[in-house]
Design a protein around this motif. Structure first.
Motif, PDB file in Angstrom:
ATOM      1  N   GLN A  98     -40.493  19.152  51.304  1.00 47.99           N
ATOM      2  CA  GLN A  98     -39.649  19.753  52.340  1.00 47.99           C
ATOM      3  C   GLN A  98     -38.183  19.388  52.113  1.00 47.99           C
ATOM      4  OE1 GLN A  98     -41.699  18.282  55.820  1.00 47.99           O
ATOM      5  NE2 GLN A  98     -42.525  20.315  56.250  1.00 47.99           N
ATOM      6  N   ALA A  99     -37.927  18.146  51.748  1.00 50.87           N
ATOM      7  CA  ALA A  99     -36.553  17.732  51.465  1.00 50.87           C
ATOM      8  C   ALA A  99     -36.007  18.481  50.250  1.00 50.87           C
ATOM      9  CB  ALA A  99     -36.499  16.224  51.229  1.00 50.87           C
ATOM     10  N   ALA A 100     -36.834  18.641  49.228  1.00 53.92           N
ATOM     11  CA  ALA A 100     -36.402  19.378  48.031  1.00 53.92           C
ATOM     12  C   ALA A 100     -36.091  20.831  48.380  1.00 53.92           C
ATOM     13  CB  ALA A 100     -37.476  19.306  46.950  1.00 53.92           C
ATOM     14  N   SER A 101     -36.896  21.428  49.234  1.00 54.84           N
ATOM     15  CA  SER A 101     -36.637  22.811  49.650  1.00 54.84           C
ATOM     16  C   SER A 101     -35.296  22.927  50.361  1.00 54.84           C
ATOM     17  CB  SER A 101     -37.749  23.314  50.574  1.00 54.84           C
ATOM     18  OG  SER A 101     -38.953  23.425  49.882  1.00 54.84           O
ATOM     19  N   ALA A 102     -35.021  21.985  51.258  1.00 55.33           N
ATOM     20  CA  ALA A 102     -33.750  22.008  51.983  1.00 55.33           C
ATOM     21  C   ALA A 102     -32.569  21.815  51.029  1.00 55.33           C
ATOM     22  CB  ALA A 102     -33.745  20.920  53.058  1.00 55.33           C
ATOM     23  N   VAL A 103     -32.701  20.893  50.089  1.00 53.00           N
ATOM     24  CA  VAL A 103     -31.626  20.662  49.124  1.00 53.00           C
ATOM     25  C   VAL A 103     -31.411  21.897  48.255  1.00 53.00           C
ATOM     26  CG1 VAL A 103     -31.014  19.326  47.054  1.00 53.00           C
ATOM     27  CG2 VAL A 103     -31.834  18.151  49.100  1.00 53.00           C
ATOM     28  N   LEU A 104     -32.496  22.528  47.831  1.00 54.61           N
ATOM     29  CA  LEU A 104     -32.371  23.733  47.003  1.00 54.61           C
ATOM     30  C   LEU A 104     -31.673  24.862  47.753  1.00 54.61           C
ATOM     31  CD1 LEU A 104     -35.789  23.788  45.152  1.00 54.61           C
ATOM     32  CD2 LEU A 104     -33.529  23.537  44.124  1.00 54.61           C
ATOM     33  N   ILE A 105     -31.937  24.979  49.041  1.00 58.37           N
ATOM     34  CA  ILE A 105     -31.257  26.004  49.842  1.00 58.37           C
ATOM     35  C   ILE A 105     -29.755  25.723  49.871  1.00 58.37           C
ATOM     36  CG2 ILE A 105     -30.961  26.869  52.199  1.00 58.37           C
ATOM     37  CD1 ILE A 105     -34.047  26.517  52.492  1.00 58.37           C
ATOM     38  N   LEU A 106     -29.387  24.472  50.118  1.00 52.75           N
ATOM     39  CA  LEU A 106     -27.967  24.113  50.147  1.00 52.75           C
ATOM     40  C   LEU A 106     -27.296  24.304  48.788  1.00 52.75           C
ATOM     41  CD1 LEU A 106     -28.101  20.887  52.357  1.00 52.75           C
ATOM     42  CD2 LEU A 106     -27.291  23.168  53.005  1.00 52.75           C
ATOM     43  N   VAL A 107     -27.982  23.929  47.715  1.00 58.58           N
ATOM     44  CA  VAL A 107     -27.420  24.091  46.374  1.00 58.58           C
ATOM     45  C   VAL A 107     -27.240  25.569  46.042  1.00 58.58           C
ATOM     46  CG1 VAL A 107     -27.909  23.770  43.908  1.00 58.58           C
ATOM     47  CG2 VAL A 107     -28.190  21.869  45.494  1.00 58.58           C
ATOM     48  N   ALA A 108     -28.220  26.395  46.403  1.00 58.86           N
ATOM     49  CA  ALA A 108     -28.111  27.838  46.130  1.00 58.86           C
ATOM     50  C   ALA A 108     -26.935  28.441  46.890  1.00 58.86           C
ATOM     51  CB  ALA A 108     -29.406  28.546  46.498  1.00 58.86           C
ATOM     52  N   LEU A 109     -26.773  28.045  48.141  1.00 59.38           N
ATOM     53  CA  LEU A 109     -25.633  28.550  48.906  1.00 59.38           C
ATOM     54  C   LEU A 109     -24.314  28.097  48.275  1.00 59.38           C
ATOM     55  CD1 LEU A 109     -26.927  28.053  52.551  1.00 59.38           C
ATOM     56  CD2 LEU A 109     -26.626  30.215  51.324  1.00 59.38           C
ATOM     57  N   TRP A 110     -24.277  26.842  47.825  1.00 59.87           N
ATOM     58  CA  TRP A 110     -23.071  26.337  47.193  1.00 59.87           C
ATOM     59  C   TRP A 110     -22.785  27.098  45.899  1.00 59.87           C
ATOM     60  CZ3 TRP A 110     -18.727  24.257  48.032  1.00 59.87           C
ATOM     61  CH2 TRP A 110     -17.974  23.728  46.992  1.00 59.87           C
ATOM     62  N   GLN A 111     -23.810  27.389  45.122  1.00 59.93           N
ATOM     63  CA  GLN A 111     -23.608  28.114  43.870  1.00 59.93           C
ATOM     64  C   GLN A 111     -23.082  29.528  44.114  1.00 59.93           C
ATOM     65  OE1 GLN A 111     -23.667  26.937  40.729  1.00 59.93           O
ATOM     66  NE2 GLN A 111     -23.861  24.993  41.802  1.00 59.93           N
ATOM     67  N   VAL A 112     -23.511  30.152  45.186  1.00 54.53           N
ATOM     68  CA  VAL A 112     -22.980  31.475  45.518  1.00 54.53           C
ATOM     69  C   VAL A 112     -21.499  31.365  45.846  1.00 54.53           C
ATOM     70  CG1 VAL A 112     -23.095  33.343  47.211  1.00 54.53           C
ATOM     71  CG2 VAL A 112     -25.194  32.434  46.225  1.00 54.53           C
ATOM     72  N   VAL A 113     -21.119  30.317  46.563  1.00 55.37           N
ATOM     73  CA  VAL A 113     -19.700  30.101  46.874  1.00 55.37           C
ATOM     74  C   VAL A 113     -18.915  29.880  45.583  1.00 55.37           C
ATOM     75  CG1 VAL A 113     -18.081  28.486  47.947  1.00 55.37           C
ATOM     76  CG2 VAL A 113     -20.106  29.240  49.201  1.00 55.37           C
ATOM     77  N   VAL A 114     -19.431  29.042  44.683  1.00 59.72           N
ATOM     78  CA  VAL A 114     -18.747  28.765  43.420  1.00 59.72           C
ATOM     79  C   VAL A 114     -18.629  30.037  42.583  1.00 59.72           C
ATOM     80  CG1 VAL A 114     -18.979  27.545  41.211  1.00 59.72           C
ATOM     81  CG2 VAL A 114     -19.322  26.327  43.352  1.00 59.72           C
ATOM     82  N   LEU A 115     -19.667  30.854  42.588  1.00 55.74           N
ATOM     83  CA  LEU A 115     -19.662  32.084  41.802  1.00 55.74           C
ATOM     84  C   LEU A 115     -18.503  32.990  42.183  1.00 55.74           C
ATOM     85  CD1 LEU A 115     -21.104  33.993  39.797  1.00 55.74           C
ATOM     86  CD2 LEU A 115     -22.386  34.870  41.757  1.00 55.74           C
TER      87      LEU A 115
END
Length: 169
Positions: A98-115
């Motif tokens: 569950q923690a990994a899922s939450a972190v992956l969601i945050l990382v994906a959102l951050w990567q979209v911002v960086v993109l």
């Protein structure tokens, strides 16, 4: 007196496929990084490789190591669908997933911002290089959805046997 614990039902086929897809989603970006570390022209100038990524130099070890660690992490969801090897108790593994899922969601959102920031586009030399980079890293955006689905399946299967408690209980 030992109590009877019902066996954990097998993971559904879709969950197994999703766990394997997670491992496969990490491959293109890892290959892109390894190509960059190997000296293949991925769209960065020699000066950018030296100044920003320290390639050649310690940056090669960092980039290859990052690729290896990413792929090893992408293999971890297989623990949620195969019950042959259990390194952790079901509750602990469910909490980590569950923690990994939450972190992956945050990382994906951050990567979209960086993109979509100007800074992320300035180092690549051409539109073709940006397209290849985008195609190599795009599968990583599927990770949060796949990981969340596999985690929910794991929790549902183990909750039925009493191995994982609901967060509300």
């Amino acid at each position: 007196m030992p109590t009877f614990t019902p066996p954990v039902p097998a993971a559904p086929d879709w969950a197994r496929r999703a766990a394997h897809a997670i491992a496969l989603c990490a491959v293109p970006s890892g290959l892109w990084r390894i190509a960059m570390a190997s000296g293949v022209d991925v769209g960065y100038s020699d000066q950018v490789l030296r100044d920003v990524f320290a390639i050649p130099g310690w940056g090669i070890a960092y980039v290859v190591g990052l690729s290896v660690v990413t792929e090893l992490a992408a293999l971890c969801p297989l623990l949620l669908v195969y019950d042959r090897w259990r390194p952790l108790r079901p509750r602990t593994l469910a909490a980590l997933a569950q923690a990994a899922s939450a972190v992956l969601i945050l990382v994906a959102l951050w990567q979209v911002v960086v993109l979509f920031t100007v800074e992320s586009r300035t180092y690549l030399s051409s539109g073709t290089a940006q397209t290849v980079w985008g195609l190599a890293f795009a599968p990583l955006l599927a990770l949060p959805v796949l990981m969340t689905a596999v985690t929910r399946s794991y929790i549902k299967r183990h909750r039925a046997t009493g191995g994982v408690r609901s967060p509300t209980t």
